[in-house]
Design an enzyme around this catalytic site. Sequence first.
Site, short mmCIF file in Angstrom:
data_model
loop_
_atom_site.label_atom_id
_atom_site.label_comp_id
_atom_site.label_asym_id
_atom_site.label_seq_id
_atom_site.Cartn_x
_atom_site.Cartn_y
_atom_site.Cartn_z
N HIS A 75 -6.72 1.29 -6.68
CA HIS A 75 -7.38 0.71 -6.04
C HIS A 75 -8.39 -0.14 -6.29
O HIS A 75 -8.95 -0.10 -5.76
CB HIS A 75 -8.01 1.39 -5.00
CG HIS A 75 -8.14 1.20 -3.51
ND1 HIS A 75 -7.59 -0.10 -3.16
CD2 HIS A 75 -8.58 1.62 -2.59
CE1 HIS A 75 -7.72 -0.07 -1.85
NE2 HIS A 75 -8.93 0.71 -1.76
N ARG A 81 0.97 -1.18 0.06
CA ARG A 81 0.22 -0.07 -0.06
C ARG A 81 0.83 1.15 0.40
O ARG A 81 1.78 1.19 1.19
CB ARG A 81 -1.24 -0.35 1.26
CG ARG A 81 -1.62 1.32 1.53
CD ARG A 81 -3.29 1.02 2.61
NE ARG A 81 -3.95 1.88 2.27
CZ ARG A 81 -5.07 2.03 2.32
NH1 ARG A 81 -5.67 1.28 1.53
NH2 ARG A 81 -5.48 3.04 2.79
N ARG A 90 -14.11 -6.85 1.40
CA ARG A 90 -12.90 -6.73 1.37
C ARG A 90 -12.29 -8.00 1.60
O ARG A 90 -11.22 -8.25 0.78
CB ARG A 90 -12.50 -5.40 1.72
CG ARG A 90 -12.45 -3.36 1.69
CD ARG A 90 -12.14 -3.63 0.82
NE ARG A 90 -10.71 -3.22 0.25
CZ ARG A 90 -9.79 -2.80 0.91
NH1 ARG A 90 -10.40 -1.08 1.53
NH2 ARG A 90 -8.82 -2.79 0.99
N GLN A 130 -10.11 -3.09 -3.69
CA GLN A 130 -11.75 -1.85 -3.51
C GLN A 130 -12.00 -2.44 -4.60
O GLN A 130 -13.66 -2.43 -4.11
CB GLN A 130 -11.12 -0.45 -3.50
CG GLN A 130 -12.57 0.15 -2.74
CD GLN A 130 -13.38 -0.59 -1.82
OE1 GLN A 130 -12.19 -0.15 -0.67
NE2 GLN A 130 -14.48 -0.81 -1.16
N CYS A 132 -15.74 3.33 0.02
CA CYS A 132 -15.31 2.40 0.47
C CYS A 132 -14.41 3.08 2.13
O CYS A 132 -13.43 2.51 2.17
CB CYS A 132 -13.53 2.75 -0.87
SG CYS A 132 -13.36 4.20 -0.89
N ASP A 178 -16.59 8.69 -2.26
CA ASP A 178 -15.07 8.91 -1.86
C ASP A 178 -14.73 9.78 -0.58
O ASP A 178 -15.57 10.88 -1.40
CB ASP A 178 -14.06 7.98 -2.69
CG ASP A 178 -12.87 7.50 -1.96
OD1 ASP A 178 -13.14 7.47 -0.37
OD2 ASP A 178 -11.83 7.60 -2.91
#
Length: 404
Positions: A174, A147, A380, A177, A353, A313
């Site tokens: 991402h 990450r 997730r 996600q 998310c 988001d």
Amino acid sequence: MPHCICCCVFETCKCTFLNGESVYFYLLVICSIGALALGPVNLKGRSFLTLKDFNSDEIKHLLWVAGDLKHRIKHEKQYLPLLQGKSIAMIFEKRSTRTRMSTETGFSLLGGHPCFLTSQDIHLGVNESSTDTARVLSGLSDIVLARVYSHTTLEELVKDASIPIINGLSDLYHPIQILADFLTLQEHYGSLSGLTVSWIGDGNNVLHSFMMTAAKLGVHLRVATPKGYDPDSSIIQEAQRLSKQVRISRLMASDSLLGLYYLVIIILIDTNGVNTNSTMSFILSAVCQHGTQFLLTSDPVEAARGSNVLVTDTWVSMGQEEEKKQRIKDFLGYQITMQTGSVAKPDWTFLHCLPRKQEEVDDQVFYSPRSLVFPEAENRKWTIMGLMVSLLTDYSPQIPMPRF
């Protein structure tokens, strides 16, 4: 309207009629694509940096494996030590709740050993080059999830690693996600093809991953971003290409009788001298309807109109804290409310998310029955488990393949 399937698919052939040689070439192309769509998917050993690198059938396979593991482990209470004896190195330059918890608990639940590494624990790109780090971790672990701030870091790791690298988040994409989002929508609606997803917010990494995935699953995508906060231009171009692409593999896989019907007509054209142009135009008009819509606008209401799913988001990502005041000002009118949903379809739902701020979506929507954010967060775990199993093993799902 192009005059042949080669024109429609590849946008390269400029023929005005079909001759005896070309028709067999088109048959070969279509049958090859169809065979690929129906054949087994094996992702063992691959890295996962962006869904741009994965086709429709591979993405569906990942969702299928995730759903299978969720069913067998959560609902059937089975113990599946599919990753026993394996370890994962988890590099976190940026903190996270869902990515860390889903990966650590998921890998452990499958019998493996997760190793969590922060920027204080690892010398990535500082005291040790990415090249050396990739080689060291390749000898000490079986897979890496990173990450990171820069997508370039991931590309450097992939270049020198001999084990799979998973993008846990970067400035550009991402992807893990988006797997969770589409599993959530598939579970809720029963299928994905034909759904309309509306993104209302920043043109960020999560949106980029939606743009690389939606068309491959037959999902229409409508995007509203404030001026100056548009998605990356190269990703826009790729999303536009994907939305126009003829979905012959889906036609052959899910509508095999219809696909066979079209192929028989093509053969008859070649053998019986039927009016080539008019008949092929009819066939291609039917096949080309399997494309998807992709809209870019700065009007949230226009994006939400007729949508099944409203998505947003954070407006201020990590590293953008100094821009917060200006961003909140620039995003005025982009908050998702019940008023936004009034122009959507009656069955509209909401995704985020997380973590969420109230300026992005009000409580009335966020905590309503329309909100799928908490099943989305749980998924997730199942999707990262499905991904890790797919990249490290030859596992085949035990449940029937869901409708996509």
